[in-house]
Scaffold this motif. Structure first.
Motif, mmCIF file in Angstrom:
data_model
loop_
_atom_site.group_PDB
_atom_site.id
_atom_site.type_symbol
_atom_site.label_atom_id
_atom_site.label_comp_id
_atom_site.label_asym_id
_atom_site.label_seq_id
_atom_site.Cartn_x
_atom_site.Cartn_y
_atom_site.Cartn_z
ATOM 1 N N SER A 74 49.682 48.294 47.130
ATOM 2 C CA SER A 74 48.245 48.431 46.861
ATOM 3 C C SER A 74 47.595 49.448 47.779
ATOM 4 O O SER A 74 46.429 49.804 47.583
ATOM 5 C CB SER A 74 47.544 47.081 47.030
ATOM 6 N N GLU A 103 52.734 29.305 48.941
ATOM 7 C CA GLU A 103 52.270 30.578 49.492
ATOM 8 C C GLU A 103 52.959 30.989 50.797
ATOM 9 O O GLU A 103 53.327 32.160 50.962
ATOM 10 C CB GLU A 103 50.746 30.542 49.679
ATOM 11 N N LEU A 115 44.706 44.864 46.630
ATOM 12 C CA LEU A 115 45.672 43.806 46.946
ATOM 13 C C LEU A 115 45.345 42.530 46.184
ATOM 14 O O LEU A 115 46.236 41.870 45.631
ATOM 15 C CB LEU A 115 45.688 43.550 48.457
ATOM 16 N N GLU A 116 44.051 42.153 46.136
ATOM 17 C CA GLU A 116 43.650 40.949 45.401
ATOM 18 C C GLU A 116 43.949 41.094 43.907
ATOM 19 O O GLU A 116 44.377 40.147 43.252
ATOM 20 C CB GLU A 116 42.153 40.672 45.616
ATOM 21 N N LEU A 148 53.361 43.638 48.137
ATOM 22 C CA LEU A 148 52.145 43.944 47.374
ATOM 23 C C LEU A 148 51.138 44.720 48.222
ATOM 24 O O LEU A 148 50.424 45.588 47.714
ATOM 25 C CB LEU A 148 51.506 42.662 46.845
ATOM 26 N N GLU A 149 51.071 44.421 49.527
ATOM 27 C CA GLU A 149 50.193 45.179 50.422
ATOM 28 C C GLU A 149 50.603 46.647 50.449
ATOM 29 O O GLU A 149 49.759 47.549 50.413
ATOM 30 C CB GLU A 149 50.238 44.597 51.839
ATOM 31 N N THR A 175 53.962 39.082 49.379
ATOM 32 C CA THR A 175 52.642 39.553 49.807
ATOM 33 C C THR A 175 52.758 40.863 50.576
ATOM 34 O O THR A 175 51.960 41.791 50.381
ATOM 35 C CB THR A 175 51.949 38.492 50.682
ATOM 36 N N LYS A 207 47.685 40.583 43.530
ATOM 37 C CA LYS A 207 48.038 39.167 43.754
ATOM 38 C C LYS A 207 47.730 38.321 42.526
ATOM 39 O O LYS A 207 48.475 37.410 42.178
ATOM 40 C CB LYS A 207 47.276 38.621 44.965
ATOM 41 N N ASN A 208 46.613 38.613 41.883
ATOM 42 C CA ASN A 208 46.237 37.861 40.682
ATOM 43 C C ASN A 208 47.152 38.164 39.506
ATOM 44 O O ASN A 208 47.192 37.405 38.540
ATOM 45 C CB ASN A 208 44.781 38.173 40.303
#
Length: 298
Positions: free
Chosen positions: A203, A189, A217-218, A199-200, A196, A221-222
């Motif tokens: 999202s 990570e 965001l979650e 992705l922020e 990350t 991430k998934n």
């Protein structure tokens, strides 16, 4: 003592900034359009996925031995904002497909291109016919953001791929901080901060509240599986979007080992910046990323 030192040149490809490393784009100037013997035929084909496809069949004496999928552009007076991709060459006739306009007309997961190179990137990343892409660029040019936007679009809007897998070489920029706690996901990570961050951005909804942004965001991430390149030997990915981040830190053997993980229906994208190599004993001319750009160009 008069002894000349020489570099080992056998496994070198090209130096950063050297014209011999393929840039992926060719310009057609005013003089080339106006040369004698130039003939242009325009075809229109209807596609159920992307609508009308416009193809220029250009016959000209200056058509060379260009690699397939090269981007052709022109800002001449006769063909302004001409943006295309070379699909086929037969003798002195090139078939150039006009690209979708991601600068003005289209967007990919909310992201629009800011220049012609980003337009090329989004076009080729969202093209399911092209299953191996390399994107080289300086820091901050949007390589990771554009690639993840295209991956999310292809996986969760267009349903071309089952899932997104991201890997990178775990090579530190400076001194190593020692062992990291946890399982593979937890250890990898800290290396995936760039993913990350992207992705922020992807999202973030301008009209959404803080809870919606965090849950978005979650959710993203998934949807993105993060794997270490150290454990890739022998694996096979079918129907996946496979992103190799920071590819400039891989040797030629490591790069070959990663791109050969691709099974049927998998798209492999390698991104990197040859000016930011952290691996000892690797240079821009010996990096596996340079190898991939040079040896896979056709």
């Amino acid at each position: 003592l008069g002894i000349v030192s020489e570099d080992y040149r056998n496994d070198q490809v090209a130096n950063v900034g050297d014209e011999t490393l393929f840039g992926g784009q060719i310009e057609i100037t005013d003089d080339m359009w106006e040369a004698t013997g130039v003939d242009i035929q325009i075809d229109r084909e209807d596609s159920p996925d992307v609508g009308t496809i416009i193809i220029y069949h250009v016959t000209a004496p200056w058509i060379g031995n260009w690699p397939i999928n090269t981007h052709i552009y022109s800002d001449s007076t006769s063909q302004q904002n001409f943006r295309g991709i070379l699909r086929k060459i037969e003798g002195s006739t090139a078939s150039i497909e006009i690209l979708p306009d991601f600068e003005q007309q289209y967007h990919c997961w909310g992201i629009q291109a800011r220049n012609k190179e980003q337009n090329y990137a989004l076009s080729i990343l969202t093209d399911p016919e092209i299953d191996f892409v390399t994107i080289a660029g300086d820091a901050g040019t949007g390589k990771t953001l554009l690639t993840l936007a295209a991956a999310l679009q292809l996986c969760y809007e267009d349903k071309f791929y089952d899932e997104i897998i991201v890997t990178r070489a775990t090579v530190p920029m400076g001194e190593d901080i020692g062992f990291l706690p946890g399982e593979e996901e937890a250890k990898i990570e800290p290396w995936m901060g760039a993913i990350t961050d992207a992705l922020e951005t992807l999202s973030a909804s301008p009209e959404g509240n803080d809870f919606e942004r965090k849950s978005g965001l979650e959710f993203l991430k998934n949807r993105v599986k993060i794997k270490s390149s150290s454990f890739m030997r022998g694996r096979s990915f079918s129907g996946k979007f496979f992103l190799i981040d920071e590819a400039q830190n891989l040797t030629a053997a490591q790069m070959l080992g990663l791109i050969s993980r691709a099974g049927p229906g998998t798209k492999v994208v390698a991104i990197g910046n040859l000016k930011q190599i952290d691996t000892p004993y690797l240079s821009a001319s010996t990096s596996g990323f340079s190898y991939a750009i040079d040896r896979m160009r056709n």
